[in-house]
Design an enzyme around this catalytic site. Structure first.
Site, PDB file in Angstrom:
ATOM      1  N   SER A   1       0.857  -1.178   0.000  1.00  0.00           N
ATOM      2  CA  SER A   1       0.000   0.000   0.000  1.00  0.00           C
ATOM      3  C   SER A   1       0.893   1.229   0.000  1.00  0.00           C
ATOM      4  CB  SER A   1      -0.897   0.014   1.244  1.00  0.00           C
ATOM      5  OG  SER A   1      -1.494   1.286   1.436  1.00  0.00           O
TER       6      SER A   1
ATOM      7  N   TYR B   1      -1.785  -0.454  10.591  1.00  0.00           N
ATOM      8  CA  TYR B   1      -1.743  -0.713   9.150  1.00  0.00           C
ATOM      9  C   TYR B   1      -0.475  -0.125   8.543  1.00  0.00           C
ATOM     10  CZ  TYR B   1      -3.505  -1.118   4.350  1.00  0.00           C
ATOM     11  OH  TYR B   1      -3.661  -1.431   3.023  1.00  0.00           O
TER      12      TYR B   1
END
Length: 266
Positions: free
Chosen positions: A164, A178
């Site tokens: 990501s 995350y």
């Protein structure tokens, strides 16, 4: 085929003059897509299968995997098995099964990932921290470790880690767990690439920006239909993964950032 790396189709000529058969881009190759039951992993699995690749998909729910496999009506069929990336034995069993089912694993795609709604440091449940790190970072390690012996034995292999932009730029949107897990995935891919490049194994980390996938349901603030239409679709990332997978053995893309045109990256 002459000039092809071990275990790898020669993509320089995609036709067979004697039969009139036109080879698709990944014909004769195999892939294990972990996290193939939804989102980016699902799109990658279907895109690879459409290009003639023998694909195995894995995820937590067998019923969801079966639905994805049924979407591909061509040959060879997509095969599937449930697995938990956070469980090392589960992944060892998965890779053993995939190796037997596919004959070998030319390409590994790590696309399993989770997040939670309560993601600020002050609100994050410690158990959620553990789960996110276990799936997003340790899970990728388990999968890479399990496929490595056969790739090293052949001197050939492609590993694609779907990370990501949060693994490049920590943001409030991703949340502390995350972000940390994706930075760990970045370091894992970079380190493995440095270790294994001389053995013919190419590791690529793809860093997508915002993508319209089920993980958006975990956003603290609901995402509008208009916003979903502006951001990346899973097929956009699948096209990037396909490009990486189809490169000749002499070419390696260590990192690839793909983002919506409307999303800042600086």
């Amino acid at each position: 085929m002459p000039g092809a790396a071990a275990g790898r189709a020669d993509l320089s000529d995609n036709s067979n003059e004697s039969t009139g058969h036109t080879m698709t881009q990944l014909e004769g190759r195999t892939a294990l897509v972990v996290g193939g039951g939804s989102g980016i992993g699902q799109s990658i699995a279907l895109r690879f299968a459409a290009q003639g690749c023998r694909v195995a998909i894995a995820g937590r729910r067998a019923d969801v995997l079966a639905e994805v496999a049924a979407q591909h009506e061509g040959e060879p069929p997509i095969v599937y098995r449930s697995a938990d990336v956070a469980d090392r034995q589960s992944i060892d069993d998965l890779v053993h099964w995939a190796d037997k089912s596919l004959g070998r694993i030319d390409i590994l795609v790590n696309s399993a990932g989770i997040n939670v709604a309560r993601r600020n440091l002050a609100e994050l449940d410690p158990d959620d921290w553990d789960k996110i790190i276990a799936v997003n970072a340790t899970g990728a390690y388990h999968c890479m470790r399990a496929v490595l012996p056969q790739m090293r034995a052949r001197g050939d292999g492609v590993i694609i880690n779907v990370s990501s932009i949060a693994g490049k730029r920590a943001t409030l949107l991703g949340g502390v767990a995350y972000n940390a897990s994706k930075f760990a995935m970045t370091a894992l891919g970079t380190s493995a690439s440095l270790e294994l490049g001389g053995e013919g194994i190419r590791v690529t980390t793809i860093f997508p920006g915002e993508v319209d996938t089920p993980i958006l349901l975990k956003r603290p603030v609901p995402v509008s239909a208009e916003h979903r239409a502006r951001i990346l679709q899973p097929d956009d990332v699948a096209d990037a993964a396909l490009m990486v997978a189809c490169l000749p053995a002499r070419a390696h893309v260590p990192e690839l950032i793909i983002k919506p045109t409307s999303q800042d990256f600086a």
